[in-house]
Motif scaffolding. Structure first.
Motif, PDB file in Angstrom:
ATOM      1  N   ASP A   1      -2.084 -17.374   2.849  1.00 34.39           N
ATOM      2  CA  ASP A   1      -2.296 -17.846   1.474  1.00 34.39           C
ATOM      3  C   ASP A   1      -3.128 -19.120   1.448  1.00 34.39           C
ATOM      4  O   ASP A   1      -2.882 -20.044   0.665  1.00 34.39           O
ATOM      5  CB  ASP A   1      -0.950 -18.091   0.770  1.00 34.39           C
ATOM      6  N   LEU A   2      -4.178 -19.165   2.277  1.00 34.14           N
ATOM      7  CA  LEU A   2      -4.989 -20.370   2.382  1.00 34.14           C
ATOM      8  C   LEU A   2      -6.474 -20.120   2.125  1.00 34.14           C
ATOM      9  O   LEU A   2      -7.304 -20.986   2.400  1.00 34.14           O
ATOM     10  CB  LEU A   2      -4.807 -21.011   3.772  1.00 34.14           C
TER      11      LEU A   2
ATOM     12  N   VAL B   1     -12.097 -12.936   9.386  1.00 32.72           N
ATOM     13  CA  VAL B   1     -11.662 -14.329   9.302  1.00 32.72           C
ATOM     14  C   VAL B   1     -11.113 -14.631   7.908  1.00 32.72           C
ATOM     15  O   VAL B   1     -10.083 -15.305   7.762  1.00 32.72           O
ATOM     16  CB  VAL B   1     -12.819 -15.278   9.659  1.00 32.72           C
ATOM     17  N   GLN B   2     -11.767 -14.126   6.892  1.00 32.07           N
ATOM     18  CA  GLN B   2     -11.260 -14.323   5.527  1.00 32.07           C
ATOM     19  C   GLN B   2      -9.884 -13.688   5.360  1.00 32.07           C
ATOM     20  O   GLN B   2      -8.995 -14.272   4.720  1.00 32.07           O
ATOM     21  CB  GLN B   2     -12.254 -13.741   4.527  1.00 32.07           C
ATOM     22  N   ASP B   3      -9.690 -12.518   5.944  1.00 29.14           N
ATOM     23  CA  ASP B   3      -8.377 -11.878   5.890  1.00 29.14           C
ATOM     24  C   ASP B   3      -7.326 -12.731   6.593  1.00 29.14           C
ATOM     25  O   ASP B   3      -6.160 -12.778   6.159  1.00 29.14           O
ATOM     26  CB  ASP B   3      -8.427 -10.490   6.533  1.00 29.14           C
ATOM     27  N   ASN B   4      -7.712 -13.391   7.682  1.00 29.88           N
ATOM     28  CA  ASN B   4      -6.763 -14.260   8.383  1.00 29.88           C
ATOM     29  C   ASN B   4      -6.361 -15.443   7.511  1.00 29.88           C
ATOM     30  O   ASN B   4      -5.193 -15.854   7.509  1.00 29.88           O
ATOM     31  CB  ASN B   4      -7.368 -14.738   9.703  1.00 29.88           C
ATOM     32  N   PHE B   5      -7.293 -16.010   6.762  1.00 32.26           N
ATOM     33  CA  PHE B   5      -6.937 -17.065   5.800  1.00 32.26           C
ATOM     34  C   PHE B   5      -5.975 -16.519   4.747  1.00 32.26           C
ATOM     35  O   PHE B   5      -4.994 -17.188   4.384  1.00 32.26           O
ATOM     36  CB  PHE B   5      -8.197 -17.600   5.110  1.00 32.26           C
TER      37      PHE B   5
ATOM     38  N   MET C   1       2.617 -20.236  14.864  1.00 29.22           N
ATOM     39  CA  MET C   1       2.230 -18.904  14.440  1.00 29.22           C
ATOM     40  C   MET C   1       0.770 -18.627  14.746  1.00 29.22           C
ATOM     41  O   MET C   1       0.416 -17.549  15.244  1.00 29.22           O
ATOM     42  CB  MET C   1       2.498 -18.732  12.940  1.00 29.22           C
ATOM     43  N   LEU C   2      -0.105 -19.576  14.466  1.00 24.57           N
ATOM     44  CA  LEU C   2      -1.541 -19.389  14.702  1.00 24.57           C
ATOM     45  C   LEU C   2      -1.832 -19.156  16.177  1.00 24.57           C
ATOM     46  O   LEU C   2      -2.754 -18.410  16.530  1.00 24.57           O
ATOM     47  CB  LEU C   2      -2.329 -20.592  14.193  1.00 24.57           C
ATOM     48  N   ALA C   3      -1.053 -19.799  17.046  1.00 21.02           N
ATOM     49  CA  ALA C   3      -1.236 -19.639  18.491  1.00 21.02           C
ATOM     50  C   ALA C   3      -0.309 -18.579  19.074  1.00 21.02           C
ATOM     51  O   ALA C   3      -0.371 -18.319  20.280  1.00 21.02           O
ATOM     52  CB  ALA C   3      -1.006 -20.966  19.200  1.00 21.02           C
ATOM     53  N   ARG C   4       0.534 -17.975  18.228  1.00 20.98           N
ATOM     54  CA  ARG C   4       1.548 -17.010  18.676  1.00 20.98           C
ATOM     55  C   ARG C   4       2.398 -17.597  19.795  1.00 20.98           C
ATOM     56  O   ARG C   4       2.671 -16.947  20.808  1.00 20.98           O
ATOM     57  CB  ARG C   4       0.908 -15.688  19.116  1.00 20.98           C
ATOM     58  N   TYR C   5       2.807 -18.835  19.598  1.00 17.16           N
ATOM     59  CA  TYR C   5       3.624 -19.512  20.608  1.00 17.16           C
ATOM     60  C   TYR C   5       4.986 -18.822  20.707  1.00 17.16           C
ATOM     61  O   TYR C   5       5.697 -18.679  19.706  1.00 17.16           O
ATOM     62  CB  TYR C   5       3.809 -20.982  20.234  1.00 17.16           C
TER      63      TYR C   5
ATOM     64  N   CYS D   1      -9.624 -23.678  11.665  1.00 22.29           N
ATOM     65  CA  CYS D   1      -9.976 -23.949  10.268  1.00 22.29           C
ATOM     66  C   CYS D   1      -8.805 -23.642   9.333  1.00 22.29           C
ATOM     67  O   CYS D   1      -8.581 -24.364   8.354  1.00 22.29           O
ATOM     68  CB  CYS D   1     -11.196 -23.128   9.869  1.00 22.29           C
ATOM     69  N   ILE D   2      -8.084 -22.579   9.631  1.00 16.26           N
ATOM     70  CA  ILE D   2      -6.884 -22.281   8.847  1.00 16.26           C
ATOM     71  C   ILE D   2      -5.900 -23.444   8.940  1.00 16.26           C
ATOM     72  O   ILE D   2      -5.295 -23.856   7.937  1.00 16.26           O
ATOM     73  CB  ILE D   2      -6.232 -20.974   9.344  1.00 16.26           C
ATOM     74  N   TYR D   3      -5.777 -24.001  10.139  1.00 14.85           N
ATOM     75  CA  TYR D   3      -4.856 -25.130  10.321  1.00 14.85           C
ATOM     76  C   TYR D   3      -5.355 -26.362   9.574  1.00 14.85           C
ATOM     77  O   TYR D   3      -4.560 -27.098   8.974  1.00 14.85           O
ATOM     78  CB  TYR D   3      -4.686 -25.423  11.803  1.00 14.85           C
TER      79      TYR D   3
END
Length: 273
Positions: free
Chosen positions: A177-178, A169-173, A16-20, A115-117
């Motif tokens: 829910d991280l 970036v905070q919104d992406n976290f 998901m983070l890489a939109r694979y 960082c999310i990962y």
């Protein structure tokens, strides 16, 4: 550390983070200067001032390129690809399994994906003792400041798409829910923020600053805080010659002979002895 549920979660998070599997790549369209098309695009940007408006090329999904981070997914949280994400996971899981003390940091976070990962790996394994530090200017890269010849002519500072605000970036976290007390942000140029950062020890130091100066500033400030058995990951080693030069200059000056291991065409890492 075998846990099928954690494995499934982390596999899905990486994709998901890489939109694979998703289409699109974040390559900004360059219009001819003083052209009618450029004039029209300037009008659009002015009319939408303050909004994140980009003109990017559409593209078919290419699994091989996404594996190695050779394209920029239009809306992904990371551009590093699946192999470098797998390396992040392997390094974090290794320091957890081996009880290597210290926090995790990335210097140069872009949209925050790596960082999310890192935070996802900690959560999947129930590690509540470590902090993920997100270090970035959140304004893009600095212009060369004349300190290092290797940065002469560097154009990263002209790339508007590299400037992602801390709020984004905070919104992406939050999307995953991280965003919690185990995530902390260091906002500003590395030369200003990293030397005085309130970090006692690090287990994983991930460098993604592209330039010689950004790489060297991070190493000078943080390398001594990396615990024995911890990892140093370099995202741009194979992509930016100035970054590779900074790595070798630092290692030579410190007498570091821990073997450098290849991740993919761009990324490398070593384990601190």
């Amino acid at each position: 550390m075998t846990n099928p549920a954690a494995d499934l979660y982390l596999d899905l998070m990486a994709k998901m983070l890489a939109r694979y599997g998703f289409e699109g790549r974040n390559v900004t369209v360059k219009l001819p200067s003083r052209s009618y098309e450029s004039y029209l695009w300037d009008l659009v940007r002015r009319a939408l001032k303050g909004r994140d408006v980009r003109m990017v090329e559409a593209g078919e999904f290419d699994a091989a390129r996404r594996e190695e981070g050779r394209d920029w997914p239009a809306d992904a949280e990371t551009m590093i690809g699946m192999k470098r994400l797998a390396n992040v996971r392997a390094c974090v899981e290794s320091v957890i399994a081996d009880d290597v003390p210290g926090d995790l940091i990335e210097t140069g976070a872009w949209r925050g994906g790596s960082c999310i990962y890192m935070r996802a790996v900690l959560k999947a394994h129930g590690d509540t003792s470590r902090t993920v530090w997100v270090a970035d200017s959140f304004e893009g890269l600095p212009a060369p400041d004349g300190r290092f010849e290797a940065d002469a002519g560097d154009q990263h500072h002209t790339r508007d798409e590299l400037a992602i605000s801390v709020e984004q970036v905070q919104d992406n976290f939050r999307r995953y829910d991280l965003l919690d007390g185990q995530v902390k942000f260091l906002q500003g140029w590395f030369s200003d923020t990293l030397p005085t950062a309130p970090i006692e020890r690090l287990a994983v130091l991930r460098l993604d600053g592209d330039m010689y100066s950004s790489t060297m500033d991070a190493l000078d400030a943080l390398y001594d805080k990396v615990s024995p058995g911890g990892y140093v990951i370099v995202d741009d080693y194979g992509a930016v010659p100035a970054c590779a030069q900074a790595i070798h200059d630092f290692r030579d000056a410190r007498g570091i002979d821990d073997p450098i291991e290849t991740i993919d065409w761009a990324g490398v890492f070593w384990r601190k002895s």
